[in-house]
Design an enzyme around this catalytic site. Structure first.
Site, mmCIF file in Angstrom:
data_model
loop_
_atom_site.group_PDB
_atom_site.id
_atom_site.type_symbol
_atom_site.label_atom_id
_atom_site.label_comp_id
_atom_site.label_asym_id
_atom_site.label_seq_id
_atom_site.Cartn_x
_atom_site.Cartn_y
_atom_site.Cartn_z
ATOM 1 N N CYS A 1 -105.471 71.582 16.118
ATOM 2 C CA CYS A 1 -105.591 71.157 17.516
ATOM 3 C C CYS A 1 -105.484 72.306 18.521
ATOM 4 O O CYS A 1 -105.863 72.137 19.679
ATOM 5 C CB CYS A 1 -104.519 70.111 17.822
ATOM 6 N N HIS B 1 -98.094 82.437 17.095
ATOM 7 C CA HIS B 1 -98.293 81.926 15.738
ATOM 8 C C HIS B 1 -96.992 82.076 14.960
ATOM 9 O O HIS B 1 -96.569 83.185 14.639
ATOM 10 C CB HIS B 1 -99.406 82.704 15.037
ATOM 11 N N HIS C 1 -100.825 72.001 38.211
ATOM 12 C CA HIS C 1 -101.244 70.985 37.244
ATOM 13 C C HIS C 1 -100.928 71.440 35.825
ATOM 14 O O HIS C 1 -100.894 72.644 35.534
ATOM 15 C CB HIS C 1 -102.750 70.703 37.371
ATOM 16 N N HIS D 1 -101.389 69.218 25.384
ATOM 17 C CA HIS D 1 -102.164 68.635 24.291
ATOM 18 C C HIS D 1 -101.698 67.212 23.993
ATOM 19 O O HIS D 1 -100.513 66.963 23.750
ATOM 20 C CB HIS D 1 -102.030 69.497 23.038
ATOM 21 N N HIS E 1 -103.979 57.575 25.814
ATOM 22 C CA HIS E 1 -104.188 56.131 25.866
ATOM 23 C C HIS E 1 -105.672 55.773 25.767
ATOM 24 O O HIS E 1 -106.052 54.861 25.022
ATOM 25 C CB HIS E 1 -103.609 55.566 27.168
ATOM 26 N N ASN F 1 -105.796 61.066 20.120
ATOM 27 C CA ASN F 1 -105.682 62.504 19.894
ATOM 28 C C ASN F 1 -107.059 63.020 19.474
ATOM 29 O O ASN F 1 -107.490 62.801 18.339
ATOM 30 C CB ASN F 1 -104.637 62.784 18.816
#
Length: 468
Positions: free
Chosen positions: A199, A278, A361, A365, A394, A398
């Site tokens: 992702c 990472h 803003h 994720h 919603h 995902n």
């Protein structure tokens, strides 16, 4: 010399003119007993400063502009409500216990009834072919890219760099090759196909495109992010692997970047910062893992301590990003708190910097309800600031690496993106990785009449009921 980046060209010219004026009056200095060489030294110093300023202008990395982007909108008949999803799983597995487990997960997931899966996943029996996978990929790619090219007016032959990420599918020929073939792009295009990064790969692709644009002047870069669900739906009984069935849904995004200065007038955003983290220790490495269960059925395993792993990665990423974006006052308070906890009172509560002073803003994720809630708590954000993430989860579920663009589109659809606003995108993914991108809005964004939220933005935000 350290003040050089903050010196304008006008200031430097003014100093030189002033020095020349002093030079012309050198005789006056001499008559007053001053050192004649002082003026020459000052002039030489300013020449050095000017030379360094010119070098900085020459070698400064070009600004990276986001001209526009497009999110994939799945057809309405791909919609899979919870009841249909559970019934379908019962038919393909005949495992009532696993079906009920997924039903409970979905009821608590905050994923709505309009999230979609591709048609091949809803077939009985569930035996997707390689052609099904290619059909899914082509639909996402060509629909999204067509849209962004139409928005920007850029022709396929004007694309110099192509970067694609798809975590769980690495076909031959590559998906980038599919795009190049379909659009008949130039033979000298620089193309890259990334996989296995989950992702967070969307911002990895943006980072790669940025680096390529920095060394290829007057270029356009197309970035495409997606995840293919058709070959990755898990049909077994392992609960750690069933979770991914309940989270991941259809989504993709195409983003067009450029380093051309002429694009500044029409670009939506400019890239300010991009930081990658990472965590490669064993615990992080195994937190999201594609594997086979004891029965030999392939799927993606999500560890129970995933949130703890994500928290550590986010903390490290913030530590590297914070000095670049936080005001001095917040950095001072954070450092003071750290010293206090380190040397005087280890039980003192950690100071959470006020990131609302750095960004207007936030696009977190949409990895799941728990992920959004944990980051909201860690960053001390208001409900309104995490609204784009919750509403994206919603409406679309995902969507993996493309979720950040659905969230940015939500902000635009709500009319919230104003000129000079800064938005922080935070991506999390397998590895374990946490990546951040900071964008600056180049102009006030008018409410779009198309896009993923067209026709439904008036319904949001919706009140989401928590199920215990």
């Amino acid at each position: 010399m350290r003040l050089l980046p903050f010196m304008s060209l006008t200031s430097i010219i003014t100093l030189i003119v002033y020095t020349l004026h002093l030079r012309s009056d050198e005789s006056l200095f001499a008559s007053q007993g001053k050192d004649k060489s002082s003026t020459s030294i000052l002039l030489c110093a300013l020449v050095v400063v000017l030379f360094a300023a010119i070098l900085r202008l020459i070698f400064r990395p070009p600004t990276i502009y986001l001209i526009d982007y497009a999110c994939y909108v799945p057809p309405a008949h791909w919609r899979v409500p919870t009841s249909l999803f559970v019934e379908h799983y019962r038919l393909i597995s005949r495992d009532e216990e696993s079906a009920n487990f997924q039903r409970k997960l979905l009821e608590r997931s905050h994923i709505g009834q309009e999230a979609c899966v591709p048609p091949a996943v809803t077939m009985v029996p569930l035996k997707p072919s390689l052609q099904d996978v290619r059909d899914e990929a082509r639909d996402y790619m060509f629909t999204s890219i067509d849209s962004v090219l139409k928005k920007t007016g850029i022709e396929p032959h004007e694309i110099d760099i192509l970067v694609l990420n798809c975590g769980l599918v690495a076909s031959t020929p590559s998906l980038t090759t599919e795009i190049i073939n379909w659009y008949k792009m130039r033979s000298d295009i620089k193309s890259f196909n990334l996989s296995g990064m989950g992702c967070s790969a969307g911002l990895v692709s943006i980072g790669l495109a940025r680096d390529l644009l920095r060394v290829n002047p007057k270029s356009n870069a197309l970035v495409f992010s997606t995840e293919l669900i058709t070959p990755n739906f898990y049909k077994g009984k392992d609960r750690g692997m069933l979770v991914s069935n309940c989270l991941f849904r259809v989504g993709a995004a195409a983003v067009l970047l450029s380093n051309k200065t002429k694009e500044a007038k029409r670009a939506k955003y400019s890239l300010l910062h991009l930081k990658r983290t990472h965590k490669g220790d064993d615990r992080a490495y195994q937190s999201i893992f594609q594997m086979e269960d004891p029965e030999g059925i392939e799927g993606s395993f999500l560890a129970k301590d995933l949130l703890a792993v994500a928290g550590k990665a986010v903390k490290t990423n913030i530590a590297s990003l914070g000095p670049h974006v936080l005001p001095i006052s917040e950095q001072f308070m954070f450092a003071l708190n750290y010293v206090g906890r380190r040397f005087f009172n280890s039980k003192q509560k950690p100071y959470i910097p006020n990131f609302m002073q750095a960004f207007e803003h936030f696009c977190i994720h949409a990895g799941g309800r728990a992920v959004i809630s944990e980051l909201q708590k860690s960053l001390d954000l208001t409900d309104e600031l995490v609204e784009p993430s919750r509403m994206t989860l919603h409406r679309f579920g995902n969507t993996s690496s493309s979720s950040l663009w659905y969230e940015l589109s939500y902000l635009e659809a709500k009319g919230r993106m104003k000129k000079n606003d800064r938005v922080w995108q935070i991506a999390l993914g397998a590895g374990f990785m946490c990546n951040s991108a900071v964008w600056k809005c180049m102009r006030t964004i008018e409410t779009p009449c198309d896009g993923p939220w067209a026709g439904c933005i008036h319904k949001y935000p919706v009140k989401i009921r928590d199920v215990v």
